[in-house]
Design an enzyme around this catalytic site. Structure first.
Site, PDB file in Angstrom:
ATOM      1  N   GLY A  57      -9.039  -2.363  -9.212  1.00  0.00           N
ATOM      2  CA  GLY A  57      -9.058  -1.255 -10.157  1.00  0.00           C
ATOM      3  C   GLY A  57      -9.385   0.075  -9.515  1.00  0.00           C
ATOM      4  O   GLY A  57      -9.167   1.129 -10.103  1.00  0.00           O
TER       5      GLY A  57
ATOM      6  N   HIS B 172       1.357   1.120  -4.382  1.00  0.00           N
ATOM      7  CA  HIS B 172       1.457  -0.194  -5.023  1.00  0.00           C
ATOM      8  C   HIS B 172       1.156  -0.097  -6.512  1.00  0.00           C
ATOM      9  O   HIS B 172       1.555  -0.970  -7.281  1.00  0.00           O
ATOM     10  CB  HIS B 172       0.571  -1.228  -4.322  1.00  0.00           C
ATOM     11  CG  HIS B 172      -0.902  -1.068  -4.499  1.00  0.00           C
ATOM     12  ND1 HIS B 172      -1.704  -0.464  -3.567  1.00  0.00           N
ATOM     13  CD2 HIS B 172      -1.734  -1.452  -5.504  1.00  0.00           C
ATOM     14  CE1 HIS B 172      -2.965  -0.492  -3.971  1.00  0.00           C
ATOM     15  NE2 HIS B 172      -3.014  -1.087  -5.152  1.00  0.00           N
TER      16      HIS B 172
ATOM     17  N   SER C  29      -6.314   2.074  -0.981  1.00  0.00           N
ATOM     18  CA  SER C  29      -5.195   1.141  -0.866  1.00  0.00           C
ATOM     19  C   SER C  29      -5.632  -0.293  -1.100  1.00  0.00           C
ATOM     20  O   SER C  29      -5.061  -0.993  -1.926  1.00  0.00           O
ATOM     21  CB  SER C  29      -4.551   1.271   0.519  1.00  0.00           C
ATOM     22  OG  SER C  29      -3.573   0.266   0.720  1.00  0.00           O
TER      23      SER C  29
ATOM     24  N   ASP D 169       1.465   3.508   1.496  1.00  0.00           N
ATOM     25  CA  ASP D 169       0.894   3.156   0.192  1.00  0.00           C
ATOM     26  C   ASP D 169       0.565   4.432  -0.578  1.00  0.00           C
ATOM     27  O   ASP D 169      -0.590   4.723  -0.873  1.00  0.00           O
ATOM     28  CB  ASP D 169      -0.352   2.278   0.335  1.00  0.00           C
ATOM     29  CG  ASP D 169      -0.700   1.565  -0.981  1.00  0.00           C
ATOM     30  OD1 ASP D 169       0.031   1.775  -1.974  1.00  0.00           O
ATOM     31  OD2 ASP D 169      -1.696   0.815  -1.003  1.00  0.00           O
TER      32      ASP D 169
END
Length: 366
Positions: free
Chosen positions: A325, A225, A342, A247
């Site tokens: 973050g 992502h 993730s 992911d």
């Protein structure tokens, strides 16, 4: 997802450093040493166990060492009982436990020093129950995973999930009886991204994951992502993304710095000498640019998490703290790389298994 936990992908793994790492700090005299653990990681893992479980430092260190040995034992016995293996986990003392479909498999496991329990529900029954639930429209802020200790699927519903859609899931789960346990948690499930500085691009921030290579070029194995959302980072361009569904993603590392070690946020590092899948009950740590070094326990594996952006399958669920973050950061157990950050939700954190990502790209850890 079924790769050997002993499988050494390469010599080492690590988080990106845009400069030189300082030597590891000297260990506190009070911190027992653990094979494969740097002093700082041992200190953090032990302090987490002492605060969360009330263990003394020596007992915590012995537990972590026993877990490493138990994971190796499970790896040895897995192939011998593969057709009858339903689930596996580490118990509270760090000892290996398997749930199996036949007495013959139980006897083989016990002979290898692994506690064996006959399964009330087979893999086929659990897979059929999972298929029924996953055939329904995906509901954001929910997840579905296996609790191997209880031989059940766990359907977790966040309070942000739409009431009508969550109600249909709950009703479907009820029809499956004891094969599915429903749990309700606060908040919802969201991917961890944005805010601040680490690897940056397009106004976004993620955490550098594992430095890898294809034999000639260095890359960063990161959260999909992150790489799907940003084309150009301060370390190099995104070259691939698999999200949702998986992911994981790949960033070309053009910095000239690709060390095989995880930063511990105090000038020291943790060397990683192999990559492995996670085991339920295993104590782990995570390094990320927001919450830095945190530790916890693997709560579930093969978890499907329904983010608002789509479902991601096969994730590791842990109790280690993460926040926005931290995405892409490293999950590890001592010197073994385990996962890529993730997302989070309901007090848990979710990680993409690193072995699957390495295999998908044909990469080796630096």
């Amino acid at each position: 997802m079924n790769m050997s936990r002993k499988s050494v992908i390469a010599a080492a793994a690590g988080a990106l450093a845009l400069g030189l790492f300082a030597p590891a700090a000297a260990a506190s005299a009070s911190v027992p040493s653990i094979e494969g653990y740097s002093d700082v990681v041992a200190d953090k893992a032990i302090s987490t166990l002492t605060s969360e479980r009330g263990l003394g430092e020596t007992a915590a260190a012995e537990l972590l060492q026993r877990q490493q040995q138990s994971v190796d034992t499970l790896d040895d016995v897995r192939s011998a009982i593969a057709g009858d293996l339903v689930g596996e986990h580490l118990d509270a003392k760090g000892n290996p436990v398997v749930t199996v479909a036949t007495q013959a498999a139980a006897d083989k496991a016990e002979a290898a020093g692994v506690t064996a329990e006959l399964a009330e529900r087979t893999t086929e029954q659990l897979d059929a129950a999972r298929a029924e639930l996953e055939a329904l429209p995906a509901v954001p802020h929910t997840s579905l995973g296996l609790d191997p200790a209880e031989n059940q699927l766990v359907l977790t519903i966040g309070e942000k999930a739409a009431d009508s859609a969550a109600g249909k899931l709950t009703a479907a789960a009820a029809k499956l009886g004891d094969a599915v346990r429903v749990e309700h948690v606060a908040g919802g499930m969201q991917k961890s991204i944005y805010n601040g500085e680490a690897i940056t691009g397009g106004g976004s921030r993620c955490s550098a994951g594992f430095n890898v290579n294809d034999g000639s070029q260095d890359y960063i194995l990161d959260a999909g992502h992150c790489t799907a959302g940003v084309a150009e980072w301060n370390v190099g361009p995104s070259v691939d993304a698999s999200f949702p569904g998986n992911d994981y993603g790949l960033i070309r590392n053009d910095t000239g710095s690709a060390p095989g070690a995880v930063t511990l946020w105090n000038g020291s590092t943790q060397a990683i000498t192999s990559a492995s899948d996670a085991t339920v009950g295993q104590d782990i740590c995570k390094s990320g640019s927001t919450t830095q070094l945190t530790c916890g326990t693997v709560e579930a594996v093969d978890v499907t998490v329904n983010y608002a952006e789509g479902a991601v399958d096969g994730l590791i669920q842990t109790s280690a703290a993460v926040d926005s973050g931290d995405s892409g950061g490293c999950l590890f157990s001592g010197s073994t790389g385990v996962g890529i950050t993730s997302g989070m939700g309901g007090g848990s954190s979710y990680f993409q298994p690193v072995t699957e990502a390495l295999s998908a790209y044909g990469m080796s850890l630096n």
